[in-house]
Design a protein around this motif. Sequence first.
Motif, short mmCIF file in Angstrom:
data_model
loop_
_atom_site.label_atom_id
_atom_site.label_comp_id
_atom_site.label_asym_id
_atom_site.label_seq_id
_atom_site.Cartn_x
_atom_site.Cartn_y
_atom_site.Cartn_z
N LYS A 162 -36.98 -5.45 -1.59
CA LYS A 162 -38.09 -6.05 -2.33
C LYS A 162 -38.96 -6.90 -1.40
O LYS A 162 -38.47 -7.45 -0.41
CB LYS A 162 -37.58 -6.93 -3.47
N ILE A 163 -40.23 -7.00 -1.75
CA ILE A 163 -41.16 -7.91 -1.06
C ILE A 163 -41.76 -8.83 -2.12
O ILE A 163 -42.34 -8.37 -3.11
CB ILE A 163 -42.28 -7.12 -0.35
N ASN A 164 -41.61 -10.11 -1.92
CA ASN A 164 -42.06 -11.11 -2.90
C ASN A 164 -41.52 -10.81 -4.31
O ASN A 164 -42.22 -10.98 -5.31
CB ASN A 164 -43.58 -11.19 -2.95
N GLY A 165 -40.29 -10.31 -4.35
CA GLY A 165 -39.65 -10.03 -5.62
C GLY A 165 -40.01 -8.69 -6.23
O GLY A 165 -39.45 -8.31 -7.27
N GLU A 166 -40.92 -7.93 -5.60
CA GLU A 166 -41.34 -6.63 -6.13
C GLU A 166 -40.67 -5.51 -5.33
O GLU A 166 -40.66 -5.55 -4.10
CB GLU A 166 -42.86 -6.48 -6.04
N PRO A 167 -40.11 -4.49 -6.01
CA PRO A 167 -39.47 -3.38 -5.30
C PRO A 167 -40.46 -2.67 -4.38
O PRO A 167 -41.64 -2.54 -4.71
CB PRO A 167 -39.01 -2.46 -6.44
N GLU A 187 -36.38 -9.18 0.46
CA GLU A 187 -34.97 -8.95 0.13
C GLU A 187 -34.50 -7.72 0.88
O GLU A 187 -35.13 -6.65 0.80
CB GLU A 187 -34.79 -8.76 -1.37
N VAL A 188 -33.41 -7.86 1.63
CA VAL A 188 -32.91 -6.77 2.46
C VAL A 188 -31.44 -6.50 2.16
O VAL A 188 -30.71 -7.38 1.68
CB VAL A 188 -33.07 -7.07 3.96
N LYS A 189 -31.03 -5.29 2.50
CA LYS A 189 -29.62 -4.93 2.46
C LYS A 189 -29.18 -4.72 3.90
O LYS A 189 -29.68 -3.82 4.58
CB LYS A 189 -29.41 -3.66 1.64
N HIS A 190 -28.28 -5.57 4.38
CA HIS A 190 -27.81 -5.45 5.75
C HIS A 190 -26.89 -4.25 5.92
O HIS A 190 -26.41 -3.67 4.94
CB HIS A 190 -27.08 -6.74 6.18
N SER A 194 -24.17 -6.33 2.60
CA SER A 194 -24.56 -7.59 1.96
C SER A 194 -26.07 -7.61 1.72
O SER A 194 -26.84 -6.99 2.45
CB SER A 194 -24.15 -8.78 2.83
N VAL A 195 -26.49 -8.34 0.70
CA VAL A 195 -27.91 -8.45 0.34
C VAL A 195 -28.36 -9.88 0.60
O VAL A 195 -27.66 -10.84 0.25
CB VAL A 195 -28.14 -8.07 -1.13
N ALA A 196 -29.52 -10.04 1.22
CA ALA A 196 -30.04 -11.37 1.54
C ALA A 196 -31.54 -11.42 1.30
O ALA A 196 -32.23 -10.41 1.42
CB ALA A 196 -29.74 -11.72 3.00
N THR A 197 -32.02 -12.59 0.94
CA THR A 197 -33.46 -12.82 0.81
C THR A 197 -33.91 -13.67 1.99
O THR A 197 -33.44 -14.79 2.17
CB THR A 197 -33.79 -13.53 -0.51
N ILE A 198 -34.83 -13.11 2.78
CA ILE A 198 -35.26 -13.75 4.02
C ILE A 198 -36.66 -14.33 3.84
O ILE A 198 -37.57 -13.64 3.37
CB ILE A 198 -35.24 -12.74 5.18
N GLN A 199 -36.83 -15.59 4.20
CA GLN A 199 -38.13 -16.24 4.13
C GLN A 199 -38.95 -15.87 5.37
O GLN A 199 -38.48 -15.98 6.50
CB GLN A 199 -37.96 -17.76 4.05
N VAL A 200 -40.17 -15.41 5.12
CA VAL A 200 -41.05 -14.97 6.21
C VAL A 200 -42.09 -16.05 6.47
O VAL A 200 -42.80 -16.46 5.55
CB VAL A 200 -41.74 -13.65 5.86
N PRO A 201 -42.22 -16.55 7.70
CA PRO A 201 -43.22 -17.57 8.01
C PRO A 201 -44.64 -17.09 7.71
O PRO A 201 -44.95 -15.90 7.81
CB PRO A 201 -43.04 -17.81 9.52
N GLU A 202 -45.49 -18.02 7.36
CA GLU A 202 -46.87 -17.69 6.99
C GLU A 202 -47.63 -17.07 8.15
O GLU A 202 -48.54 -16.24 7.95
CB GLU A 202 -47.58 -18.97 6.52
N ASP A 203 -47.28 -17.44 9.38
CA ASP A 203 -48.01 -16.93 10.55
C ASP A 203 -47.36 -15.71 11.17
O ASP A 203 -47.68 -15.34 12.31
CB ASP A 203 -48.16 -18.03 11.59
#
Length: 439
Positions: A162-167, A187-190, A194-203
Amino acid sequence: MSPFAVKAIQLLLSLSLLIVLHEFGHFIPAKLFKTRVEKFYLFFDVKFSLFKKKIGDTVYGIGWLPLGGYIKISGMIDESMDKEQMAQPPQPWEFRSKPAWQRLIIMLGGVTVNIIVGFVIYMGILYVYGRDITTTEDLPQGFAVTEQFKEYGFQDGDLILKINGEPLDDMWQINRNIFLRDVSNVEVKHADGSVATIQVPEDAGSKMFENGIMIPFEPIQKIKLDSIFPEGSAHKAGLLASDKIIAINGQKVEYRHQFEKAFDKEKIAEKKIVILRGNTQDTLKIMPNEEGDIGIMYASQGIGQTKIDYNLGESITGGFSYGYYTLRDYVAQFKYVFTKKGATQVGGFGAIGNMFPGVWNWQSFWATTALISIILAFMNILPIPALDGGHVAFLLYEIVSGRKPGDKFMEYAQMVGFFILIALVLFANGNDIYRWLFE
C-alpha cells in the motif's frame, strides 16, 4: 530501416498530427465567432511554402521549417507582427473586435484540444490493447532496493502492498509515486513474510533526483546475459552471451543488483569476473569505462505481467484517469527544471525523438503521442508572451480589470516572448547536441 530513421519518422508524424489538431482548436472557435483566419499552416513558411491553397478567406499550407505550426487570425498581435493591419481601424471580423470572453475561448482552444486528444488516445489504447501491470504475484523475488531507501527501512526482497494506505495494483508505479507524488508512508511485505509500514521523508523525491536515482526499486532478477556489445570491454575480455556469471571480485553473485552493486563502489577499477562456460569455470579480467559500463545487455527473466482488458465504459474512465495522472505528474516534475541538475536534463527534438522506440510499434507510438500532446498542452499554457498562455494571461487581466493592454505593449511583449522561446529552443537542442557528443 535504421532505428534513427524510425524514430525520426514517428516524431515527424506525431508532431504533425498534434500541431494540426492544436491549430484546429483555435480555428474552430474563431470560425464560430465569425473571426477571419487568414492562414492555417503546418510548419513555418519562412520566405516560401512547400504547399499552399486558398479556400475562402484562409490560405492552407505546409511550410518548410518543421518547428511547429500556426494560424494567423485577423486583427491579432501574434508572431507575424503585422503592424500594417493593426494600424487600420478595427473591422467586425477581426480578433480585436470580439468580446474578451470570445477571444479567451479562441486562445484556449488549442490547449483544450491537446488535452482532449491525449485523454482520448489513452482511452483508445486501453480499449484496443488493454493494460499490462506487475502484481505482487508477478515478482516472486520482490524488489532490490537502492541504499538511500534502505536507510528509510526498505529491504531487498520487499513487496509493495500500500501507498498512503491505498493498495498499489501495479508494482512498477512505486518509483513514480515516490518521485512525483506526496507519499508519506508505504506498507511493505519483507522477504521474511513480516509486514511493516515505512515512513517516507518528504524530501525523498528531490533526493532521488539530486542523486540520479530514478529507479530506487528494481525487480530482483537472476543474471542472464542477452548480448555483448562489440565495442565494450566485456567483449574484448572474451565474455560470451551464453556465459553464466557466478562471482565478481571473490563475491558470489546470483542476481543483477548484486552484480551491479559491485560496479557502483569502484566504477573504473578492474573486475575479476568468474564465469561458467558449459562445464568449465574461468576468470575474466574486465576494465569498465568511465561510466562503469562493460558493454553488456541483460535478458529479462523472473518478472511476470498480468493483462487487464477494458470494455468501452472502463476504457473511457480508465483513460481519463490515466490522462489526468499523466498531466498531474508532468506538472509535478516541472519544478525540477529550475534546479541546476534539472536544467541539464532539458531536451529538444532529439530528446523527444528518443521517446519513441527504434522499431515501429503502434501501441508505443500512440502512447508517446498522447504523452507529447499533454506536454504540449501544459507548455503552451505557460504565461509566456507569444505562447497561448501569454495571450490568456493578458485576456484575464482585461476581463478582471476592464482595461485592455495597448497595442504597443502587446507588440513588445510578443517580441520578448518570441526571443525567450528562441532561447529555450536553442538551449534545449544544445543540450541534445552536448549529450550526443560527450555522453
